[in-house]
Design a protein around this motif. Structure first.
Motif, PDB file in Angstrom:
ATOM      1  N   SER A 114       0.819  -1.213   0.000  1.00 43.59           N
ATOM      2  CA  SER A 114       0.000   0.000   0.000  1.00 43.59           C
ATOM      3  C   SER A 114       0.852   1.262   0.000  1.00 43.59           C
ATOM      4  N   GLU A 115       2.023   1.225   0.683  1.00 41.36           N
ATOM      5  CA  GLU A 115       2.906   2.394   0.705  1.00 41.36           C
ATOM      6  C   GLU A 115       3.406   2.722  -0.689  1.00 41.36           C
ATOM      7  N   LEU A 116       3.666   1.684  -1.503  1.00 39.95           N
ATOM      8  CA  LEU A 116       4.115   1.909  -2.870  1.00 39.95           C
ATOM      9  C   LEU A 116       3.021   2.598  -3.685  1.00 39.95           C
ATOM     10  N   VAL A 117       1.781   2.135  -3.559  1.00 41.98           N
ATOM     11  CA  VAL A 117       0.679   2.725  -4.306  1.00 41.98           C
ATOM     12  C   VAL A 117       0.495   4.191  -3.926  1.00 41.98           C
ATOM     13  N   LEU A 118       0.438   4.460  -2.631  1.00 39.40           N
ATOM     14  CA  LEU A 118       0.232   5.836  -2.165  1.00 39.40           C
ATOM     15  C   LEU A 118       1.413   6.730  -2.532  1.00 39.40           C
ATOM     16  N   GLY A 119       2.631   6.195  -2.433  1.00 41.29           N
ATOM     17  CA  GLY A 119       3.814   6.978  -2.788  1.00 41.29           C
ATOM     18  C   GLY A 119       3.853   7.315  -4.265  1.00 41.29           C
ATOM     19  N   ALA A 120       3.523   6.334  -5.118  1.00 43.58           N
ATOM     20  CA  ALA A 120       3.515   6.574  -6.562  1.00 43.58           C
ATOM     21  C   ALA A 120       2.455   7.600  -6.939  1.00 43.58           C
ATOM     22  N   LEU A 121       1.267   7.486  -6.342  1.00 42.88           N
ATOM     23  CA  LEU A 121       0.207   8.449  -6.623  1.00 42.88           C
ATOM     24  C   LEU A 121       0.592   9.852  -6.162  1.00 42.88           C
ATOM     25  N   SER A 122       1.224   9.934  -4.998  1.00 39.44           N
ATOM     26  CA  SER A 122       1.646  11.235  -4.485  1.00 39.44           C
ATOM     27  C   SER A 122       2.649  11.895  -5.428  1.00 39.44           C
ATOM     28  N   LEU A 123       3.613  11.113  -5.921  1.00 34.49           N
ATOM     29  CA  LEU A 123       4.606  11.664  -6.841  1.00 34.49           C
ATOM     30  C   LEU A 123       3.957  12.132  -8.142  1.00 34.49           C
ATOM     31  N   ILE A 124       3.029  11.346  -8.673  1.00 32.38           N
ATOM     32  CA  ILE A 124       2.360  11.719  -9.918  1.00 32.38           C
ATOM     33  C   ILE A 124       1.523  12.978  -9.713  1.00 32.38           C
ATOM     34  N   ALA A 130     -15.546   6.908  -9.439  1.00 32.35           N
ATOM     35  CA  ALA A 130     -16.347   5.819  -8.875  1.00 32.35           C
ATOM     36  C   ALA A 130     -15.500   4.900  -8.006  1.00 32.35           C
ATOM     37  N   ALA A 131     -14.272   4.612  -8.463  1.00 30.84           N
ATOM     38  CA  ALA A 131     -13.384   3.763  -7.670  1.00 30.84           C
ATOM     39  C   ALA A 131     -12.943   4.459  -6.389  1.00 30.84           C
ATOM     40  N   ILE A 132     -12.690   5.759  -6.465  1.00 29.81           N
ATOM     41  CA  ILE A 132     -12.300   6.522  -5.272  1.00 29.81           C
ATOM     42  C   ILE A 132     -13.439   6.529  -4.258  1.00 29.81           C
ATOM     43  N   ALA A 186      -4.619  -1.448 -14.922  1.00 33.85           N
ATOM     44  CA  ALA A 186      -5.725  -1.191 -13.999  1.00 33.85           C
ATOM     45  C   ALA A 186      -6.766  -0.254 -14.600  1.00 33.85           C
ATOM     46  N   LEU A 187      -6.368   0.589 -15.557  1.00 35.00           N
ATOM     47  CA  LEU A 187      -7.315   1.526 -16.165  1.00 35.00           C
ATOM     48  C   LEU A 187      -8.498   0.787 -16.777  1.00 35.00           C
ATOM     49  N   TYR A 188      -8.237  -0.338 -17.433  1.00 30.86           N
ATOM     50  CA  TYR A 188      -9.318  -1.097 -18.059  1.00 30.86           C
ATOM     51  C   TYR A 188     -10.206  -1.771 -17.030  1.00 30.86           C
ATOM     52  N   LEU A 189      -9.638  -2.126 -15.870  1.00 37.23           N
ATOM     53  CA  LEU A 189     -10.418  -2.789 -14.836  1.00 37.23           C
ATOM     54  C   LEU A 189     -11.387  -1.850 -14.133  1.00 37.23           C
ATOM     55  N   LEU A 190     -11.204  -0.544 -14.322  1.00 36.78           N
ATOM     56  CA  LEU A 190     -12.149   0.415 -13.757  1.00 36.78           C
ATOM     57  C   LEU A 190     -13.486   0.396 -14.487  1.00 36.78           C
ATOM     58  N   GLY A 243      -5.290   3.586  -8.317  1.00 32.91           N
ATOM     59  CA  GLY A 243      -4.703   3.265  -7.022  1.00 32.91           C
ATOM     60  C   GLY A 243      -5.723   2.664  -6.064  1.00 32.91           C
ATOM     61  N   ALA A 244      -6.929   3.220  -6.058  1.00 33.31           N
ATOM     62  CA  ALA A 244      -7.985   2.685  -5.194  1.00 33.31           C
ATOM     63  C   ALA A 244      -8.322   1.248  -5.564  1.00 33.31           C
ATOM     64  N   LEU A 245      -8.359   0.969  -6.855  1.00 31.42           N
ATOM     65  CA  LEU A 245      -8.639  -0.396  -7.305  1.00 31.42           C
ATOM     66  C   LEU A 245      -7.565  -1.370  -6.836  1.00 31.42           C
ATOM     67  N   LEU A 246      -6.300  -0.983  -6.965  1.00 35.20           N
ATOM     68  CA  LEU A 246      -5.208  -1.865  -6.556  1.00 35.20           C
ATOM     69  C   LEU A 246      -5.191  -2.059  -5.041  1.00 35.20           C
ATOM     70  N   LEU A 247      -5.492  -1.020  -4.283  1.00 38.13           N
ATOM     71  CA  LEU A 247      -5.554  -1.161  -2.822  1.00 38.13           C
ATOM     72  C   LEU A 247      -6.675  -2.122  -2.425  1.00 38.13           C
ATOM     73  N   SER A 248      -7.786  -2.070  -3.141  1.00 34.96           N
ATOM     74  CA  SER A 248      -8.884  -2.985  -2.828  1.00 34.96           C
ATOM     75  C   SER A 248      -8.546  -4.422  -3.210  1.00 34.96           C
ATOM     76  N   GLN A 249      -7.736  -4.595  -4.288  1.00 33.44           N
ATOM     77  CA  GLN A 249      -7.322  -5.933  -4.708  1.00 33.44           C
ATOM     78  C   GLN A 249      -6.235  -6.497  -3.804  1.00 33.44           C
ATOM     79  N   GLY A 250      -5.411  -5.618  -3.233  1.00 37.01           N
ATOM     80  CA  GLY A 250      -4.321  -6.064  -2.386  1.00 37.01           C
ATOM     81  C   GLY A 250      -3.161  -6.670  -3.137  1.00 37.01           C
ATOM     82  N   ARG A 251      -3.112  -6.475  -4.435  1.00 36.31           N
ATOM     83  CA  ARG A 251      -2.027  -7.010  -5.265  1.00 36.31           C
ATOM     84  C   ARG A 251      -1.906  -6.165  -6.525  1.00 36.31           C
ATOM     85  N   TYR A 252      -0.767  -6.313  -7.204  1.00 33.64           N
ATOM     86  CA  TYR A 252      -0.555  -5.571  -8.440  1.00 33.64           C
ATOM     87  C   TYR A 252      -1.308  -6.235  -9.585  1.00 33.64           C
TER      88      TYR A 252
END
Length: 370
Positions: free
Chosen positions: A57-67, A199-201, A289-293, A276-285
């Motif tokens: 989760s730290e990787l997801v949040l960190g990557a989103l923060s940088l972007i 919607a995912a957020i 992910a854009l298409y899975l939304l 990012g929200a989708l990946l956090l809910s999945q708990g895995r990479y």
């Protein structure tokens, strides 16, 4: 009062026409200027997670923060708010900066030579982008058709060559017509990626913690071995940002700024955070992910829309190359070339045949080579 009524009616009509023209220019700018940066959610977030290594989760949040903060500081503050003020008679880009700098530098001095070399290097980099971006984006877009039908793999290169040929052949009609054709498609694209991300957020609002820049700083600090690679991947989210400045002469400052603040910036942030929200809910990479939304029944339409948007992305650098070439001629950095005006009202809307076809040949060579 009787005589004033026709005058008031005429003024009202002129004001309505001005509003329609402004809306038309904003839509046109969305189709010409924002194609490149607008399609970055297809790959930028995936690339950042991939190079960073172990998923958590730290990787997801960190990557989103940088972007988020890269887009905010580099594009919103630097390009849209500050650098776009530095136009040279309505034109933007590295050569517009060079022309403005020349007025403050003593001719023949050391800094004058440094400015020339910097201008040449910046222009060369932009032209390289004009060659590579259409090849990569269109090729990647057409490869996306394999998701719908794996049997289309053998037709990827011929279809790509056909699409690129049509795109370059249409350039002589002018960026106004291209913008009117591509603009509505990009409006749909930004609305779709923004709404699916929102919607995912809404389902997983914890992802909004990434607004805190400390998450991005901690990601770089805890993974120093790949920090440079992470920054390089995050930079993919900003590819095409320079087109906002380089394309200034085609549509003007206000349409570009309105398009960014009203639609493009919010849609990009919502989609990145939605992924990012989708990946956090999945708990895995999970790749792409854009298409899975998107709901499964709508996935084929999303692939088609993404393909169209990726094809449009190449337009930003193509028309930018025209502006760069004309400015280079005006600054005696290139010999005289034929420049055709494609608009009766906008000086910056031009078509440069020799640049168009030289870039076309190089792009086709890149497609076949890749």
């Amino acid at each position: 009062e009787v005589g004033a009524s026709p005058l008031k009616a005429r003024v009202a009509r002129l004001m309505m026409h001005s509003r329609r023209w402004t809306l038309s220019a904003v839509v046109g700018a969305l189709g010409v200027v924002y194609g490149d940066i607008g399609t970055s959610p297809l790959y930028a977030f995936d690339a950042t997670l991939t190079v960073a290594g172990h998923f958590n989760s730290e990787l997801v949040l960190g990557a989103l923060s940088l972007i988020l903060w890269a887009l905010t500081i580099t594009v919103t503050i630097k390009y849209v708010s500050v650098i776009m003020r530095a136009d040279n008679e309505g034109e933007g880009g590295i050569l517009a900066m060079f022309a403005l700098a020349q007025r403050r530098i003593v001719a023949g001095g050391r800094w004058a030579h440094v400015a020339v070399w910097l201008a040449l290097a910046g222009t060369a980099f932009f032209f390289c982008d004009s060659l590579i971006t259409p090849a990569i984006t269109v090729l990647s877009a057409v490869e996306g058709m394999e998701v719908l039908n794996p049997g289309l793999k053998s037709t990827v290169v011929p279809i790509t060559v056909g699409v690129i040929s049509g795109l370059f052949a249409y350039q002589r009609r002018g960026t106004a017509r291209i913008g009117s054709l591509f603009g509505p498609i990009m409006v749909v694209w930004f609305l779709v990626i923004g709404l699916t991300g929102a919607a995912a957020i809404r389902r997983h609002p914890i992802v909004l913690a990434a607004i805190n820049p400390l998450y991005g700083i901690e990601l770089l600090a805890h993974r120093p071995g790949v920090a440079l690679a992470i920054i390089g991947a995050v930079f993919l989210a900003m590819t095409g940002g320079e087109a906002l400045y380089a394309e200034l002469g085609h549509f003007g400052k206000e349409p570009v700024r309105i398009g960014w603040f009203a639609l493009v910036w919010p849609a990009l942030i919502l989609n990145y955070f939605g992924q990012g929200a989708l990946l956090l809910s999945q708990g895995r990479y999970v790749p792409q992910a854009l298409y899975l939304l998107v709901p499964a029944p709508a996935l084929p339409w999303m692939v088609i829309l993404a393909t169209a948007a990726s094809v449009i992305a190449s337009q930003a650098v193509i028309s930018g190359a025209f502006s760069m070439a004309r400015q280079a001629v005006q600054l005696d950095l290139l010999p005289r070339i034929r420049v055709l005006q494609t608009s009766a009202t906008e000086q910056g809307q031009i078509y440069v045949p020799v640049v168009n076809w030289l870039v076309f040949i190089a792009v086709i060579a890149f497609v076949i080579g890749f």
